[in-house]
Design an enzyme around this catalytic site. Sequence first.
Site, mmCIF file in Angstrom:
data_model
loop_
_atom_site.group_PDB
_atom_site.id
_atom_site.type_symbol
_atom_site.label_atom_id
_atom_site.label_comp_id
_atom_site.label_asym_id
_atom_site.label_seq_id
_atom_site.Cartn_x
_atom_site.Cartn_y
_atom_site.Cartn_z
ATOM 1 C CD GLU A 80 -2.971 -1.065 0.207
ATOM 2 O OE1 GLU A 80 -3.101 -0.009 -0.435
ATOM 3 O OE2 GLU A 80 -3.675 -2.081 0.016
ATOM 4 N NE ARG A 90 -17.913 -3.999 2.337
ATOM 5 C CZ ARG A 90 -18.084 -5.305 2.571
ATOM 6 N NH1 ARG A 90 -19.278 -5.774 2.861
ATOM 7 N NH2 ARG A 90 -17.066 -6.147 2.517
ATOM 8 C CB CYS A 143 -6.208 -3.392 6.346
ATOM 9 S SG CYS A 143 -6.332 -5.177 6.563
ATOM 10 C CG HIS A 165 -4.583 -5.184 1.667
ATOM 11 N ND1 HIS A 165 -4.804 -3.828 1.717
ATOM 12 C CD2 HIS A 165 -5.381 -5.744 2.620
ATOM 13 C CE1 HIS A 165 -5.714 -3.577 2.667
ATOM 14 N NE2 HIS A 165 -6.081 -4.714 3.223
HETATM 15 N N1 PCA Z 1 -8.267 -7.432 6.149
HETATM 16 C C1 PCA Z 1 -9.182 -6.381 6.554
HETATM 17 C C2 PCA Z 1 -9.000 -6.265 8.045
HETATM 18 C C3 PCA Z 1 -8.211 -7.431 8.471
HETATM 19 C C4 PCA Z 1 -7.728 -8.065 7.224
HETATM 20 O O1 PCA Z 1 -6.958 -9.021 7.148
HETATM 21 C C5 PCA Z 1 -8.990 -5.072 5.802
HETATM 22 O O2 PCA Z 1 -8.559 -5.101 4.632
HETATM 23 O O3 PCA Z 1 -9.273 -4.010 6.351
#
Ligand code: PCA
Length: 212
Positions: A80, A90, A143, A165
């Site tokens: 990111e 959400r 996240c 991610h």
């Molecule tokens: N993904 C979520 C929260 C925890 C995770 O592993 C997100 O993208 O916010």
Amino acid sequence: MKKVLITGFEPFGGAAINPALEAVKKLDGVKLDGGEIVICDVPVTRYEAIDAVIAAIETHKPDYVITVGQAGGRFAITPERVAINMDDFRIPDNGGNQPIDEPIYEDGPDAYFSTLPIKAITAALKAKGIPCQVSNTAGTFVCNHLAYGVQHYLRDTNIGHGFIHIPLLPEQAATGDQASMALDVIAEGLRLAAQATLDNQTDIAVGAGKIC
Ligand code: PCA
């Protein structure tokens, strides 16, 4: 010998597993060229997530921190670029919190950029055949919340930090409607990301821009 803390989120939204935690567990104690990996698991709960990573930073005293979470639907490992000062959940988090348009820190800046070499990480993974691209949004759930909170905590230090991610595991996407990536590939991608972080004190200048 540098230390890289890699953190993984627990399952959320009623799921039984989170590939972030599964991948990170495979990396505990793994040696890098010039460093080693330490890990911690992170609750998918507003503020508790940030507190868990701060506690791990205080315990391990890492040189770099890579926070990792699942992004259902993504085709690639995605470092990111930015985290924003905004919680707009959400679904409720694991603590039942569901803020709408609330800042993470009232007096915080609007956003923080990753201080990891995201272009170098992307190049390193692609060179090994692992799908990887820079992402320009970490969403507005836990996240992004964690990415922002950890960056805020580290703002006056020289500890590098960024959020990555990762896609779903094949068994989470068995209906065939969503992209997935095998656990070993995800874990190797995160190991390469940690190594690229050690190898690139400054990022490389390659384009990763997007036109909407
Ligand atoms: N993904 C979520 C929260 C925890 C995770 O592993 C997100 O993208 O916010």
